[in-house]
Write a protein that holds these residues in place. Structure first.
Motif, PDB file in Angstrom:
ATOM      1  N   GLY A 102     -10.669   0.836   2.419  1.00 11.78           N
ATOM      2  CA  GLY A 102      -9.374   1.321   2.875  1.00 11.78           C
ATOM      3  C   GLY A 102      -8.317   1.326   1.783  1.00 11.78           C
ATOM      4  N   PHE A 103      -7.092   1.635   2.201  1.00 16.55           N
ATOM      5  CA  PHE A 103      -5.990   1.808   1.259  1.00 16.55           C
ATOM      6  C   PHE A 103      -5.431   0.488   0.727  1.00 16.55           C
ATOM      7  CE2 PHE A 103      -5.815   5.703   3.842  1.00 16.55           C
ATOM      8  CZ  PHE A 103      -5.817   6.663   2.833  1.00 16.55           C
ATOM      9  N   SER A 104      -5.169  -0.459   1.615  1.00 23.24           N
ATOM     10  CA  SER A 104      -4.402  -1.641   1.213  1.00 23.24           C
ATOM     11  C   SER A 104      -5.051  -2.449   0.095  1.00 23.24           C
ATOM     12  CB  SER A 104      -4.116  -2.530   2.428  1.00 23.24           C
ATOM     13  OG  SER A 104      -3.234  -1.886   3.320  1.00 23.24           O
ATOM     14  N   TYR A 123     -12.277   5.322  -3.069  1.00 28.35           N
ATOM     15  CA  TYR A 123     -10.843   5.445  -2.787  1.00 28.35           C
ATOM     16  C   TYR A 123     -10.452   6.913  -2.625  1.00 28.35           C
ATOM     17  CZ  TYR A 123      -5.795   5.388  -3.384  1.00 28.35           C
ATOM     18  OH  TYR A 123      -4.448   5.595  -3.216  1.00 28.35           O
ATOM     19  N   VAL A 183     -10.379   5.829  12.355  1.00 22.46           N
ATOM     20  CA  VAL A 183      -9.657   5.005  11.377  1.00 22.46           C
ATOM     21  C   VAL A 183     -10.614   3.994  10.740  1.00 22.46           C
ATOM     22  CG1 VAL A 183      -7.911   3.192  11.111  1.00 22.46           C
ATOM     23  CG2 VAL A 183      -7.352   5.270  12.383  1.00 22.46           C
ATOM     24  N   ASN A 195      -2.020   4.382   9.839  1.00 22.34           N
ATOM     25  CA  ASN A 195      -3.080   5.226   9.311  1.00 22.34           C
ATOM     26  C   ASN A 195      -2.928   6.684   9.701  1.00 22.34           C
ATOM     27  OD1 ASN A 195      -5.484   3.814   7.784  1.00 22.34           O
ATOM     28  ND2 ASN A 195      -4.750   2.330   9.283  1.00 22.34           N
ATOM     29  N   THR A 225     -11.477   8.201   0.684  1.00 20.73           N
ATOM     30  CA  THR A 225     -10.582   7.751   1.746  1.00 20.73           C
ATOM     31  C   THR A 225      -9.311   8.600   1.780  1.00 20.73           C
ATOM     32  OG1 THR A 225     -11.414   5.492   1.472  1.00 20.73           O
ATOM     33  CG2 THR A 225      -9.358   5.753   2.686  1.00 20.73           C
ATOM     34  N   ARG A 230      -7.886  11.415   5.022  1.00 19.20           N
ATOM     35  CA  ARG A 230      -6.719  11.092   5.853  1.00 19.20           C
ATOM     36  C   ARG A 230      -5.976  12.315   6.401  1.00 19.20           C
ATOM     37  NH1 ARG A 230      -1.192   8.045   4.480  1.00 19.20           N
ATOM     38  NH2 ARG A 230      -0.728   7.249   6.561  1.00 19.20           N
ATOM     39  N   SER A 242      -1.739  -1.113  13.124  1.00 21.97           N
ATOM     40  CA  SER A 242      -2.193  -0.429  11.909  1.00 21.97           C
ATOM     41  C   SER A 242      -2.739   0.968  12.201  1.00 21.97           C
ATOM     42  CB  SER A 242      -3.244  -1.264  11.184  1.00 21.97           C
ATOM     43  OG  SER A 242      -4.438  -1.358  11.939  1.00 21.97           O
ATOM     44  N   SER A 293       0.860  -1.181   0.000  1.00 19.09           N
ATOM     45  CA  SER A 293       0.000   0.000   0.000  1.00 19.09           C
ATOM     46  C   SER A 293       0.894   1.228   0.000  1.00 19.09           C
ATOM     47  CB  SER A 293      -0.905   0.005   1.233  1.00 19.09           C
ATOM     48  OG  SER A 293      -1.554   1.261   1.380  1.00 19.09           O
ATOM     49  N   ASN A 324     -11.862   3.792   6.779  1.00 23.72           N
ATOM     50  CA  ASN A 324     -11.595   2.595   5.984  1.00 23.72           C
ATOM     51  C   ASN A 324     -12.834   1.735   5.740  1.00 23.72           C
ATOM     52  OD1 ASN A 324      -8.837   3.115   5.678  1.00 23.72           O
ATOM     53  ND2 ASN A 324      -8.372   2.228   7.685  1.00 23.72           N
TER      54      ASN A 324
END
Length: 450
Positions: free
Chosen positions: A304-306, A344, A296, A405, A347, A351, A401, A211, A300
């Motif tokens: 989320g990002f991953s 995406y 967080v 984040n 998200t 952040r 995690s 990620s 997500n």
């Protein structure tokens, strides 16, 4: 540290005084890797035996000529299989990349370690494509945690081989990656120290991404000072003496939001004992709500990002070679296919505010203090079923995690006592406070297992 687990500083002193040589250090590590009764075959995907011995001889010659590139020249370190090493194939713990072209250059992180004279002893095993906090690898085997080897506990991931290589003295430091805890979880599960730097601190080129928003490259080693040395090398900063901050007067915040939920009994007991020890030594401990940790999950909620960023990298490879992926890894990557561009982007947009609010929350304190993981290392045999694996993987990743984040920095220290199941104590700060965190952690390390 004991003689059985020497620090980088003590090894450097031994090298300088002629009590050992780089060749002797490398030969000792190679011997432990090759020991059929040990974990070496599962810890390493590739061992650079000839190259490591040649590099050791070169460092010994430079030291005799008073030309060693640093006082740590000749000390063996391991490299996670996620990093490019010139002339080698980077497999990322997978069979899908076996026919890839060998790397033309070292990753910047690897090159910086070499420039300081560290000897690369081999490539360590990992969760395939770094996508789990447990450390199981169906392709190359799963190295066991140092705890009760006869039973077989997971090593933590994704830098599984990195953690065990240090714990078993197959290397005296390790280069790992940390997207959601992948340096800190193996450290916690093997009773060593693992560091996640502020992301911008170490260049990410030459490493296969999981990620791009969350990835960071960090060290695993036997002490806080060892990690600080390796971190300075990786960040291309001067190596300076680490002066521990006195525990007396430290302001430490214990977040009560999310990260203390659903703890294993051993984790809860060890954590509370650690807090009592710190308070006894004069630390000022305050339990605080940290709504940013709840946020967080909100940020997500749509994936989320991953998953999104991993799918973007893997989408063509997994189409052609998905049959050789670990099915558990493939399933997590494929979740990214259903995340919309709008979700995406939403998200990504959320952040910066989260990072700023978390930094403001942490600012009055010297560090956050929390359990590294909610769980102790599970038995490998208990994770055969996918639901059990998923549950324990999420419990391992949850706490560390949070720091990825919020783009913070964090370190895991062993908090358990001899004979107890490994438990990590995590100290964390907001991004850019890496040196401060090392100083605080060094002070805490000095008392935490008393």
């Amino acid at each position: 540290m004991t003689a059985a687990h020497p620090t980088l500083a003590s090894l450097a002193d031994d090298l300088a005084a002629g009590r050992t040589t780089a060749r002797k250090l490398v030969e000792d590590c190679l011997g432990r890797i090759a020991d059929p009764a040990g974990e070496g075959q599962r810890v390493f995907i590739h061992v650079d035996r000839d190259a490591a011995l040649a590099a050791a001889d070169a460092m010994d010659a430079l030291r005799r000529a008073n030309a060693a590139p640093s006082r740590f020249a000749g000390i063996p370190v391991s490299i996670k299989d996620l990093f490019d090493i010139k002339g080698q194939v980077t497999r990322a713990g997978s069979r899908a990349l076996e026919d890839s072209v060998p790397a033309e250059t070292d990753a910047t992180a690897v090159a910086r370690l070499r420039r300081a004279g560290f000897v690369v002893i081999g490539r360590t095993n990992m969760t395939e494509f770094a996508y789990s906090g447990i450390g199981i690898n169906p392709h190359y085997g799963t190295p066991k945690s140092v705890y009760k080897r006869e039973v077989g506990y997971v090593p933590g991931g994704s830098s599984s081989g990195a953690g065990v290589s240090v714990a078993d003295r197959m290397a005296y430091g390790a280069l790992g990656t940390d997207t959601g805890g992948s340096c800190r979880i193996p450290a916690a599960f093997n009773g060593i120290v693992g560091y996640k730097p502020t992301q911008s601190r170490v260049p990410l080129d030459g490493g296969i991404p999981l990620s791009s928003s969350l990835d960071s490259f960090g060290p695993l080693a036997n002490s806080v000072a060892c990690c600080a040395i390796l971190d300075a090398v990786l960040a291309d900063e001067p190596i300076t003496a680490l002066v521990p901050r006195p525990v007396k007067g430290l302001r430490l915040a214990v977040p009560t939001t999310v990260v203390l939920d659903d703890l294993d009994d051993a984790v809860a007991k060890t954590f509370e004992r650690a807090l009592e020890i710190l308070a006894k030594h004069g630390a000022l401990i305050e339990r605080i709500e940290m709504p940013e940790f709840f946020d967080v999950g909100v940020m997500n909620a749509k994936g989320g990002f991953s998953p999104a960023e991993a799918y973007a990298w893997h989408r063509y490879l997994i189409t052609s070679k998905g049959d050789v992926y670990d099915p558990r890894v493939a399933a997590r990557i494929m979740r990214g296919a259903s995340i919309s561009a709008a979700d995406y982007i939403e998200t990504v947009a959320a952040r910066p505010s989260l990072i700023a609010r978390a930094a403001a929350r942490i600012a009055p304190y010297d560090a956050l203090v929390l359990p590294t993981t909610a769980n102790t290392p599970p038995k490998i045999s208990d994770l055969a079923a996918d639901d059990a694996f998923t549950r324990e993987n999420l419990r391992a990743l949850r706490n560390p995690s949070m720091i990825n984040n919020i783009d913070g920095c964090a370190i895991s220290l062993p908090a358990h006592r001899a004979g107890e199941i490994p438990v990590g104590l995590m100290l964390a700060q907001s991004g850019g406070n890496d040196r401060k965190l090392f100083e605080v952690a060094a002070g805490v390390e000095g008392v935490i297992r008393s």
